[in-house]
Design an enzyme around this catalytic site. Structure first.
Site, PDB file in Angstrom:
ATOM      1  N   ASP A  42       0.833  -1.206   0.000  1.00 21.62           N
ATOM      2  CA  ASP A  42       0.000   0.000   0.000  1.00 21.62           C
ATOM      3  C   ASP A  42       0.868   1.257   0.000  1.00 21.62           C
ATOM      4  O   ASP A  42       0.486   2.284  -0.557  1.00 21.62           O
ATOM      5  CB  ASP A  42      -0.916   0.000   1.224  1.00 21.62           C
ATOM      6  CG  ASP A  42      -2.001  -1.061   1.107  1.00 21.62           C
ATOM      7  OD1 ASP A  42      -2.400  -1.378  -0.030  1.00 21.62           O
ATOM      8  OD2 ASP A  42      -2.432  -1.589   2.144  1.00 21.62           O
ATOM      9  N   ASN A  80      -4.253   8.978   2.291  1.00 20.55           N
ATOM     10  CA  ASN A  80      -4.562   8.370   3.594  1.00 20.55           C
ATOM     11  C   ASN A  80      -4.926   9.441   4.621  1.00 20.55           C
ATOM     12  O   ASN A  80      -6.007   9.415   5.195  1.00 20.55           O
ATOM     13  CB  ASN A  80      -3.354   7.610   4.145  1.00 20.55           C
ATOM     14  CG  ASN A  80      -3.318   6.154   3.716  1.00 20.55           C
ATOM     15  OD1 ASN A  80      -4.301   5.634   3.201  1.00 20.55           O
ATOM     16  ND2 ASN A  80      -2.205   5.501   3.941  1.00 20.55           N
ATOM     17  N   THR A 137      -7.863   2.987   7.998  1.00 19.75           N
ATOM     18  CA  THR A 137      -7.255   1.726   8.449  1.00 19.75           C
ATOM     19  C   THR A 137      -5.741   1.856   8.613  1.00 19.75           C
ATOM     20  O   THR A 137      -5.071   0.875   8.944  1.00 19.75           O
ATOM     21  CB  THR A 137      -7.552   0.594   7.438  1.00 19.75           C
ATOM     22  OG1 THR A 137      -7.236   1.072   6.132  1.00 19.75           O
ATOM     23  CG2 THR A 137      -8.994   0.154   7.493  1.00 19.75           C
ATOM     24  N   ALA A 138      -5.211   3.044   8.375  1.00 17.38           N
ATOM     25  CA  ALA A 138      -3.757   3.242   8.463  1.00 17.38           C
ATOM     26  C   ALA A 138      -3.399   3.930   9.791  1.00 17.38           C
ATOM     27  O   ALA A 138      -3.790   3.442  10.859  1.00 17.38           O
ATOM     28  CB  ALA A 138      -3.285   4.027   7.236  1.00 17.38           C
ATOM     29  N   LYS A 170      -5.989   4.336  12.529  1.00 16.47           N
ATOM     30  CA  LYS A 170      -6.380   3.167  13.328  1.00 16.47           C
ATOM     31  C   LYS A 170      -5.429   2.998  14.513  1.00 16.47           C
ATOM     32  O   LYS A 170      -5.861   2.664  15.625  1.00 16.47           O
ATOM     33  CB  LYS A 170      -6.407   1.910  12.455  1.00 16.47           C
ATOM     34  CG  LYS A 170      -6.944   0.699  13.193  1.00 16.47           C
ATOM     35  CD  LYS A 170      -7.082  -0.486  12.274  1.00 16.47           C
ATOM     36  CE  LYS A 170      -7.613  -1.684  13.053  1.00 16.47           C
ATOM     37  NZ  LYS A 170      -6.749  -2.075  14.161  1.00 16.47           N
TER      38      LYS A 170
END
Ligand code: NAP
Length: 260
Positions: free
Chosen positions: A45, A120, A159-160, A163
């Site tokens: 990613d 992100n 989610t990066a 989180k």
């Protein structure tokens, strides 16, 4: 169709890149790194993040497909041993896409404003001293923050880093962004909300301070330290990153596979 390959520096990724170049040539698919229609990323990613920033100027025209040589990624659907299948897939009409919004960051310093973007998240961090921030949401003064900084993320970025900071995972189709605190000071004198905020896309968060010296702003993998910021306005932009979908994969299934 014109495609570009964007690989990370790892040996395995470079080997996959060489194999893919040969297979694309055999299939008469043109390589064009300046003006591609499709960008094939090879890595994880993190590699997708780098590729998105590399092609940011033409993001409306470019679609991404990720081949993962690292861990199972959020943006990477293909494996290195599926290159033949991928080349066949490229020769078909690419109609199924997923689009994910970019975060808009308007950074004003010395009377000049710069429009920046993140896929992100952006973080505002002060590694040297307690950072004070006045946080406004639209026209409402919301709180006076003291601490290390804040992280403002997109649904895909949820989610990066978000989180790791205890933020919620946001379903990608929700048009919202999220602000999480990084080491806020909470005592009898200073008080912040303490919870992550999920903010609808049409609202704007403004960060101001009487002292922004030595503050670092990160955008995904990029970072810069500033001395004279006047304010930063953050919202969800109407620019998107487009991925060609291989198949319909359940988002919650992906979360489960990745984290549980
Ligand atoms: P990186 O090593 O490429 O990325 C750090 C890790 O985050 C990698 O494991 C990467 O997965 C994963 N990742 C990236 N985007 C993700 C997403 N949307 N959902 C789930 N996982 C994701 O480091 P980098 O090149 O500097 O990348 C910057 C990113 O690192 C930032 O955008 C930030 O989100 C993340 N980061 C996290 C923390 C933390 O959690 N404490 C601190 C700083 C930065 P791959 O292995 O597949 O590449």
């Amino acid at each position: 169709m014109k495609v570009a390959i964007y690989a990370n520096e790892r040996e395995h990724s470079q080997q996959v890149k060489e194999q893919l170049e040969l297979k694309l040539k055999e299939a008469h698919i043109e390589l064009d790194h300046e003006n591609p229609e499709i960008v094939l990323t090879i890595g994880g990613d993190g590699t997708v993040l780098h590729a998105v920033h590399h092609y940011l100027d033409q993001i409306e025209k470019v679609k991404f497909i990720g081949i993962h040589t690292g861990h199972l990624g959020y943006y990477t659907d293909w494996l290195p041993d599926e290159l033949d299948e991928l080349v066949q897939f490229l020769k078909q009409k690419q109609s199924r896409i997923s689009q994910y919004p970019l975060l808009s960051i308007m950074l004003c310093e010395d009377k000049t404003c710069h429009q920046l973007y993140a896929f992100n998240e952006m973080t505002l961090l002060n590694a040297f001293r307690t950072q004070h921030l006045n946080v406004t949401i639209d026209d409402l003064f919301f709180e006076s923050f003291r601490g290390t900084g804040v992280c403002i993320s997109t649904p895909t970025g949820s989610t990066a880093y978000n989180k790791s900071l205890g933020g919620a995972i946001i379903y990608p189709s929700l048009k919202a962004f999220q602000m999480t605190e990084i080491a806020s000071i909470n005592n009898n004198v200073f008080r912040t909300i303490g919870s992550p905020l999920i903010i609808p896309h049409e609202q704007v968060v403004t960060l101001k301070s009487e002292n922004f010296s030595d503050v670092t702003i990160t955008r995904d993998h990029l970072y810069e330290t500033y001395q004279n910021i006047e304010k930063i306005k953050v919202t969800l932009s109407n620019r998107h990153v487009t991925f060609v979908k291989r198949r319909d994969v359940s988002f919650w299934g992906r979360v489960k596979d990745h984290f549980l």
